[in-house]
Design an enzyme around this catalytic site. Structure first.
Site, PDB file in Angstrom:
ATOM      1  N   VAL A  16      52.367  52.573  31.888  1.00 43.24           N
ATOM      2  CA  VAL A  16      53.097  52.737  30.868  1.00 43.24           C
ATOM      3  C   VAL A  16      54.497  53.258  30.902  1.00 43.24           C
ATOM      4  O   VAL A  16      55.752  52.807  30.737  1.00 43.24           O
ATOM      5  CB  VAL A  16      52.364  53.760  29.994  1.00 43.24           C
ATOM      6  CG1 VAL A  16      53.301  54.151  28.873  1.00 43.24           C
ATOM      7  CG2 VAL A  16      51.154  53.114  29.381  1.00 43.24           C
ATOM      8  N   LYS A 109      46.648  61.689  25.288  1.00 45.99           N
ATOM      9  CA  LYS A 109      45.579  61.972  24.261  1.00 45.99           C
ATOM     10  C   LYS A 109      44.981  63.315  24.449  1.00 45.99           C
ATOM     11  O   LYS A 109      44.678  64.318  23.578  1.00 45.99           O
ATOM     12  CB  LYS A 109      44.994  60.956  23.864  1.00 45.99           C
ATOM     13  CG  LYS A 109      44.051  60.597  24.961  1.00 45.99           C
ATOM     14  CD  LYS A 109      43.798  59.217  25.302  1.00 45.99           C
ATOM     15  CE  LYS A 109      43.576  58.588  26.703  1.00 45.99           C
ATOM     16  NZ  LYS A 109      43.569  57.149  26.554  1.00 45.99           N
ATOM     17  N   VAL A 136      47.322  57.722  20.342  1.00 43.42           N
ATOM     18  CA  VAL A 136      46.061  57.012  19.598  1.00 43.42           C
ATOM     19  C   VAL A 136      46.603  55.761  19.293  1.00 43.42           C
ATOM     20  O   VAL A 136      47.636  55.532  18.691  1.00 43.42           O
ATOM     21  CB  VAL A 136      45.714  57.887  18.199  1.00 43.42           C
ATOM     22  CG1 VAL A 136      44.445  57.503  17.675  1.00 43.42           C
ATOM     23  CG2 VAL A 136      45.715  59.524  18.694  1.00 43.42           C
ATOM     24  N   GLY A 138      47.519  53.257  21.062  1.00 46.10           N
ATOM     25  CA  GLY A 138      48.551  52.331  21.795  1.00 46.10           C
ATOM     26  C   GLY A 138      49.817  52.153  21.162  1.00 46.10           C
ATOM     27  O   GLY A 138      50.539  52.929  20.274  1.00 46.10           O
ATOM     28  N   ILE A 140      49.726  50.627  17.908  1.00 42.35           N
ATOM     29  CA  ILE A 140      49.594  50.740  16.547  1.00 42.35           C
ATOM     30  C   ILE A 140      50.122  51.983  15.719  1.00 42.35           C
ATOM     31  O   ILE A 140      49.876  52.967  16.249  1.00 42.35           O
ATOM     32  CB  ILE A 140      48.025  50.843  16.303  1.00 42.35           C
ATOM     33  CG1 ILE A 140      47.425  49.457  16.864  1.00 42.35           C
ATOM     34  CG2 ILE A 140      47.817  50.559  14.514  1.00 42.35           C
ATOM     35  CD1 ILE A 140      45.752  49.715  16.933  1.00 42.35           C
ATOM     36  N   GLY A 191      40.839  44.847  35.308  1.00 42.18           N
ATOM     37  CA  GLY A 191      42.017  45.899  35.134  1.00 42.18           C
ATOM     38  C   GLY A 191      41.886  46.499  33.784  1.00 42.18           C
ATOM     39  O   GLY A 191      42.541  47.463  33.318  1.00 42.18           O
ATOM     40  N   GLU A 194      38.794  51.590  33.755  1.00 37.52           N
ATOM     41  CA  GLU A 194      39.299  52.358  34.955  1.00 37.52           C
ATOM     42  C   GLU A 194      38.178  52.272  36.091  1.00 37.52           C
ATOM     43  O   GLU A 194      37.085  52.173  35.815  1.00 37.52           O
ATOM     44  CB  GLU A 194      39.354  53.818  34.690  1.00 37.52           C
ATOM     45  CG  GLU A 194      40.190  54.277  33.335  1.00 37.52           C
ATOM     46  CD  GLU A 194      41.636  54.203  33.825  1.00 37.52           C
ATOM     47  OE1 GLU A 194      42.104  54.315  34.705  1.00 37.52           O
ATOM     48  OE2 GLU A 194      42.257  53.479  32.766  1.00 37.52           O
ATOM     49  N   LYS A 209      41.008  60.954  20.741  1.00 41.09           N
ATOM     50  CA  LYS A 209      41.808  60.278  19.879  1.00 41.09           C
ATOM     51  C   LYS A 209      41.283  60.869  18.470  1.00 41.09           C
ATOM     52  O   LYS A 209      42.015  61.029  17.522  1.00 41.09           O
ATOM     53  CB  LYS A 209      41.808  58.893  20.086  1.00 41.09           C
ATOM     54  CG  LYS A 209      42.369  58.218  21.325  1.00 41.09           C
ATOM     55  CD  LYS A 209      42.136  56.703  21.810  1.00 41.09           C
ATOM     56  CE  LYS A 209      42.501  56.462  22.989  1.00 41.09           C
ATOM     57  NZ  LYS A 209      42.180  55.137  23.641  1.00 41.09           N
ATOM     58  N   GLY A 306      47.652  49.107  27.030  1.00 35.09           N
ATOM     59  CA  GLY A 306      48.370  48.221  27.682  1.00 35.09           C
ATOM     60  C   GLY A 306      49.889  48.703  27.702  1.00 35.09           C
ATOM     61  O   GLY A 306      50.469  49.467  27.055  1.00 35.09           O
TER      62      GLY A 306
HETATM   63  N1  HSE Z   1      41.274  53.464  28.138  1.00 37.07           N
HETATM   64  C1  HSE Z   1      41.884  53.333  26.887  1.00 37.07           C
HETATM   65  C2  HSE Z   1      40.961  52.307  26.261  1.00 37.07           C
HETATM   66  C3  HSE Z   1      43.165  53.114  26.916  1.00 37.07           C
HETATM   67  O1  HSE Z   1      40.300  51.372  26.843  1.00 37.07           O
HETATM   68  O2  HSE Z   1      41.350  51.904  24.991  1.00 37.07           O
HETATM   69  C4  HSE Z   1      44.141  53.567  26.115  1.00 37.07           C
HETATM   70  O3  HSE Z   1      43.822  55.033  25.518  1.00 37.07           O
END
Ligand code: HSE
Length: 436
Positions: A16, A109, A136, A138, A140, A191, A194, A209, A306
């Site tokens: 990011v 977050k 929260v 991304g 949006i 990807g 995690e 969130k 993303g």
């Molecule tokens: N790990 C989070 C998801 C990424 O999968 O939505 C963004 O907070």
């Protein structure tokens, strides 16, 4: 170009942060015009290993430093952007930036959910602000609508798909009949998840969130630990098979509802109609349904993670802060909490339930099971019996209930597990009825 310079310092050079740096440089003229000031990226504090990453080679060398002191002592930095994630040292960096009179913009977050009040108070004391649109959903827009555009409403409900990883896994399990472990492995290879996906799959990411949205939306201090959470690792392909038969699908929902000054918050898998809006949100997409007394239902939909979508929210926050600085607006938005609002314990929630059991295939089994439900005041709405294992003389049944209290349901599950005829309680999923 406007006269006043406003300096930005970036903490982190991950996916990011790297994208934010590129946008700040690549769109500098446009962003400065929007801000009404000359927006300049001054410094990026990264880790030594970040210096070998391709993004580091694309950025002017003089911007990069691994020295925390050099970063915080740079008086030309007015806005500190923290995009390193995790609680520590991010929380300490936030406090240091605010105490030295810098504004904060963050996608973190966890820090906001856990320490929002303290940070906002510290910001107010220092006449600066904390901005967390990217924390929260991304890209949006959510935090701004909660703070400003929906403020005339009394919010009644938030129903949110706010974790893309789990939504991707559930979508593929539902569509392709795959099992949880193989889709998770695939999500990691792509990807999405995690390497250590616990926070995503156990619903912890979604609680951070939801804590932020519920605190903003319901004026109750909802901490992550106040939110009952369950993950998706116990969902099996059979559950999707039964769900589809019932016209339902399975989603990990973050839910917050307000009724007469009491707020309930929870994150867990739910059964919802397959043809509802949230039921049709597939893959890594996020969707947040908000219900207000004036506005009715509003749905926010888009990419919740993303580099590019998240950078959209981070950079927009930076421009917003710069615009306020340029115009001399010192307002800092505080969380307005109403101490009279109570949080409802999970035991008191009321919903419908799906229970999948493996039982002996013999007479009077169903009567013993229905007796337990009846004794606990729970009414059964339907029973499905399908798969029979002739050798083991067991069969699988699915019971759907009418609306019941969680406490009674948990007692029912305990008593069912003690019946000799019940081999296993294979799953238990809440059914969510969302007012459309
Ligand atoms: N790990 C989070 C998801 C990424 O999968 O939505 C963004 O907070």
């Amino acid at each position: 170009m406007a006269e006043k310079n406003i300096g930005v310092g970036l903490l982190g050079l991950g996916v990011v942060a790297g994208q934010v740096a590129k946008v700040l440089i690549g769109k500098q003229a446009k962003l400065s015009t929007e801000a009404g000031a000359n927006l300049v990226l001054r410094k990026i504090k990264c880790l030594p290993q970040d210096l070998d990453r391709p993004v580091a080679k694309e950025l002017p060398k003089e911007l990069l430093t691994t020295d925390e002191e050099e970063f915080f002592n740079d008086k030309s930095i007015d806005i500190v952007v923290e995009a390193i994630g995790g609680e520590h040292p991010a929380f300490e960096y936030h406090k240091r930036a605010l105490s030295s009179g810098r504004h904060i913009v963050t996608s973190n977050k966890e820090v906001i959910a856990k320490h929002g009040i303290e940070l906002l108070t510290l910001a107010q004391k220092n006449n600066v602000s904390v901005n967390y649109e990217a924390s929260v959903g991304g890209g949006i827009p959510l935090i701004a609508p909660f703070k400003y555009d929906l403020v005339a409403n009394e919010l009644q409900g938030i129903y949110a798909i706010i974790n893309g990883t789990t939504n991707y896994i559930l979508t593929r399990m539902g569509r392709e009949g795959l099992d949880f472990a193989s889709v998770l492995k695939n999500a990691q290879e792509l990807g999405y998840a995690e390497a250590n996906p616990v926070n995503d799959i156990e619903g912890i990411d979604a609680t951070y969130k939801l804590a932020i949205l519920a605190t903003l939306g319901f004026k109750a201090r909802v901490r992550p630990e106040d939110i009952h959470h369950e993950g998706i690792s116990r969902i099996r392909s059979q559950d999707f098979k039964y769900a589809h038969e019932l016209g339902l699908t399975i989603k990990l929902l973050a839910i917050a509802k307000q009724n007469n000054g009491t707020v309930e918050t929870r994150v867990h898998p739910v059964l919802i109609p397959a043809d509802s809006f949230l039921g049709k949100v597939d893959g890594v997409y996020n969707a947040i349904l908000v219900q207000g007394d004036l506005v009715g239902n509003v749905i926010f939909f888009g990419q919740g993670a993303g580099a590019k979508p998240t950078s959209s929210a981070v950079v927009s926050d930076i421009v917003d802060v710069a615009r306020k600085m340029a115009s001399g607006n010192k307002s800092t938005y505080q969380w307005k909490l109403n101490p009279a609002i109570k949080l409802k314990p999970i035991a008191d929630i009321q919903t419908r339930y799906y229970i999948r059991l493996t039982v002996n295939d013999q007479p009077k089994v169903l009567s013993q099971i229905s007796q337990v439900f009846g004794d606990n005041g729970i009414s059964i709405s339907s029973v499905i019996q399908k798969e029979t294992d002739d050798t083991a003389r067991t069969t699988e049944i699915v019971i759907m209930t009418h609306s019941a209290r969680e406490k009674a349901m948990q007692q029912t599950l305990t008593e069912l597990s003690q019946l000799d005829v019940v081999g296993e309680i294979s799953n238990f999923i809440r059914v969510e009825d969302i007012k459309q």
